[in-house]
Scaffold this active site. Structure first.
Site, short mmCIF file in Angstrom:
data_model
loop_
_atom_site.label_atom_id
_atom_site.label_comp_id
_atom_site.label_asym_id
_atom_site.label_seq_id
_atom_site.Cartn_x
_atom_site.Cartn_y
_atom_site.Cartn_z
N GLU A 51 -8.25 2.11 2.04
CA GLU A 51 -6.83 1.82 2.29
C GLU A 51 -6.57 0.33 2.28
O GLU A 51 -7.30 -0.43 2.91
CB GLU A 51 -6.42 2.42 3.64
CG GLU A 51 -5.03 2.98 3.65
CD GLU A 51 -4.87 4.15 2.68
OE1 GLU A 51 -4.23 3.95 1.62
OE2 GLU A 51 -5.39 5.23 2.95
N ASP A 85 -2.27 4.55 -7.19
CA ASP A 85 -1.40 5.73 -7.20
C ASP A 85 -1.10 6.18 -8.63
O ASP A 85 -1.09 7.38 -8.93
CB ASP A 85 -0.09 5.42 -6.47
CG ASP A 85 -0.31 5.08 -5.01
OD1 ASP A 85 -1.42 5.30 -4.51
OD2 ASP A 85 0.64 4.56 -4.38
N ASP A 89 -6.73 -1.59 -2.82
CA ASP A 89 -6.45 -1.60 -4.26
C ASP A 89 -5.85 -2.92 -4.72
O ASP A 89 -6.25 -3.46 -5.75
CB ASP A 89 -5.61 -0.39 -4.70
CG ASP A 89 -4.25 -0.30 -4.06
OD1 ASP A 89 -4.01 -0.99 -3.03
OD2 ASP A 89 -3.40 0.46 -4.56
N ARG A 105 -0.58 12.21 -4.43
CA ARG A 105 -2.00 12.00 -4.17
C ARG A 105 -2.22 11.77 -2.69
O ARG A 105 -1.32 11.39 -1.94
CB ARG A 105 -2.53 10.81 -4.97
CG ARG A 105 -1.92 9.45 -4.59
CD ARG A 105 -2.72 8.68 -3.57
NE ARG A 105 -2.03 7.47 -3.13
CZ ARG A 105 -1.32 7.40 -2.03
NH1 ARG A 105 -1.14 8.48 -1.27
NH2 ARG A 105 -0.74 6.27 -1.67
N GLY A 138 3.94 8.96 2.34
CA GLY A 138 2.66 8.34 2.07
C GLY A 138 1.81 9.10 1.07
O GLY A 138 0.61 8.86 0.96
N SER A 148 2.69 9.28 -2.17
CA SER A 148 3.01 8.65 -3.46
C SER A 148 3.97 9.44 -4.32
O SER A 148 3.74 9.69 -5.51
CB SER A 148 1.73 8.34 -4.24
OG SER A 148 1.99 7.30 -5.14
N SER A 149 5.10 9.79 -3.73
CA SER A 149 6.17 10.42 -4.52
C SER A 149 6.66 9.46 -5.60
O SER A 149 7.09 9.90 -6.67
CB SER A 149 7.33 10.82 -3.60
OG SER A 149 7.80 9.69 -2.87
#
Length: 392
Positions: free
Chosen positions: A43, A186, A46, A37, A138, A140-141
């Site tokens: 930023e 994420d 969350d 994503r 960055g 979101s692997s």
């Protein structure tokens, strides 16, 4: 200049099937995918129960596998960036013996999802992981891998939970097995992404609202700085703690409940650094709501302006940018046809996200590369779908 061509799902699936055949001698029975994503704006909000506006990417993790008769899990990743070993085998957890995080680190995300998976009984399984989501970029692997694993486990042993509950299981896996106190964004976008839309997520109520991102004249450019400063791993938990301390000092459960006027009024109750951290979060939550409104009405200039404000706040108040990210943003903003640009992700390296006219994408990439002191990698992506089961 062209963006990096990322393999399509069909190519990744073919690679995964090939690796599975070589490793296990048979064809896999099941296949799933889950996307990376990019967060357009919102930023470090969350974990403060704020608003975020991510979109799912065409960069995905594909997982193929088959159940086995014993209680063993046998895994292989084809990612060259993953730490060694790339193969491992371990028994499923029992009531007496839980899984434990360890090495290789990439497998901890999988172990965490298995450990916290709510349905039973899970069989053992063989699985191969293939991904086009860059590790540590960055994008979101980690959530992409967690959600792919969860979706795979659903095929072996169906669950009955809501989507938000599934996201929370994957989030818990990252907290307890990777040691990252991440928010819920994420995992939610990896589960709920929808083609042609960004997703406004309220991280307090977990309500989601689709925001159209369908205009063919518009492009989203992700620029990977290809730097990753080691500060990131220590500073992320520190920022989270600072935010919680300010909320507590102001008598609030989270910074979501704090208005800018209240923060100003309570300035003497918090440290100067804590005040700046909170000012970013409170302002960013407001910017994210305004940005979703701007996108809904097709006001890309207003959206871009809010992106730039977000970057400046992340750089100056939250202090999670770095010279490389600042360079990439400034270079992008100097190109006609660019609406806005900002760092995205946790910071201290990784990626920027730029909203621009599609016709200017090639010129923008060329200009950024000329101005950037390092070597950037570019991804042009449409807003994509979330996790899915793939036909074999």
């Amino acid at each position: 200049m062209a963006a990096s061509s990322h393999p399509q799902v069909a190519e990744l699936l073919a690679e995964a099937r090939r690796a599975f055949r070589e490793e296990f001698g048979v064809e896999p029975q099941l296949a799933v995918s889950a996307p990376g994503r990019v967060n357009l704006i919102g930023e470090h909000t969350d974990y403060n129960q704020g608003l975020v506006l991510p979109m799912a990417l065409e960069l995905v993790t594909v997982l193929v596998g088959s159940p086995r008769m014993d209680r063993l899990v046998s895994l292989l990743t084809t990612s060259e960036d993953a730490d060694e070993p790339r193969r491992l085998q371990f028994p499923l957890p029992t009531a007496q013996r839980s899984l434990e995080p360890g090495t290789p680190h990439w497998a901890n995300y999988i172990k965490g999802v298995i450990q916290h998976y709510p349905a039973a009984p899970l069989p053992g399984f063989n699985a191969v992981v293939v991904s086009s989501v860059p590790l540590g970029g960055g994008l979101s692997s980690s959530a992409s891998l967690e959600v792919a694993m969860y979706t795979f486990l659903q095929q072996l042993c169906p669950d009955s939970g809501k989507i938000a509950t599934r996201a929370q299981v994957c989030q818990q896996a990252e907290h307890s097995f990777a040691g990252v106190p991440c928010g819920i964004m994420d995992q939610l976008i990896a589960l709920m992404g929808q083609k042609g839309h960004a997703l406004l997520i309220d991280c307090r109520s977990l309500e989601t609202t689709l925001v159209p991102l369908l205009d063919p004249r518009l492009a989203v450019l992700i620029t990977n700085s290809n730097v990753r400063h080691s500060l990131g791993s220590s500073e992320y938990p520190l920022r989270r703690r600072q935010c919680e301390e300010v909320a507590h000092a102001l008598g609030k459960e989270s910074l979501r409940e704090v208005k800018l006027e209240e923060l100003d009024a309570g300035k003497e109750l918090v440290s100067k650094e804590g005040f700046r951290r909170a000012r970013h979060v409170v302002g960013e939550i407001r910017r994210t709501a305004q940005a979703a409104d701007a996108l809904n009405r097709g006001d890309y200039r207003a959206f871009g302006h809010l992106m730039v404000e977000s970057h400046h706040s992340l750089r100056d108040d939250f202090e999670v940018s770095c010279p490389e990210l600042d360079q990439l943003v400034e270079a992008a903003l100097s190109v006609p046809g660019v609406y806005g640009s900002r760092m995205t992700g946790g910071g201290f390296g990784g990626c920027t996200v730029t909203l621009l006219e599609a016709a200017t994408a090639s010129r923008t990439m060329q200009h950024i590369q000329e101005q950037y002191s390092g070597t950037a990698t570019f991804y042009l992506s449409q807003a994509a779908d979330g996790a899915m089961v793939l036909p074999l």
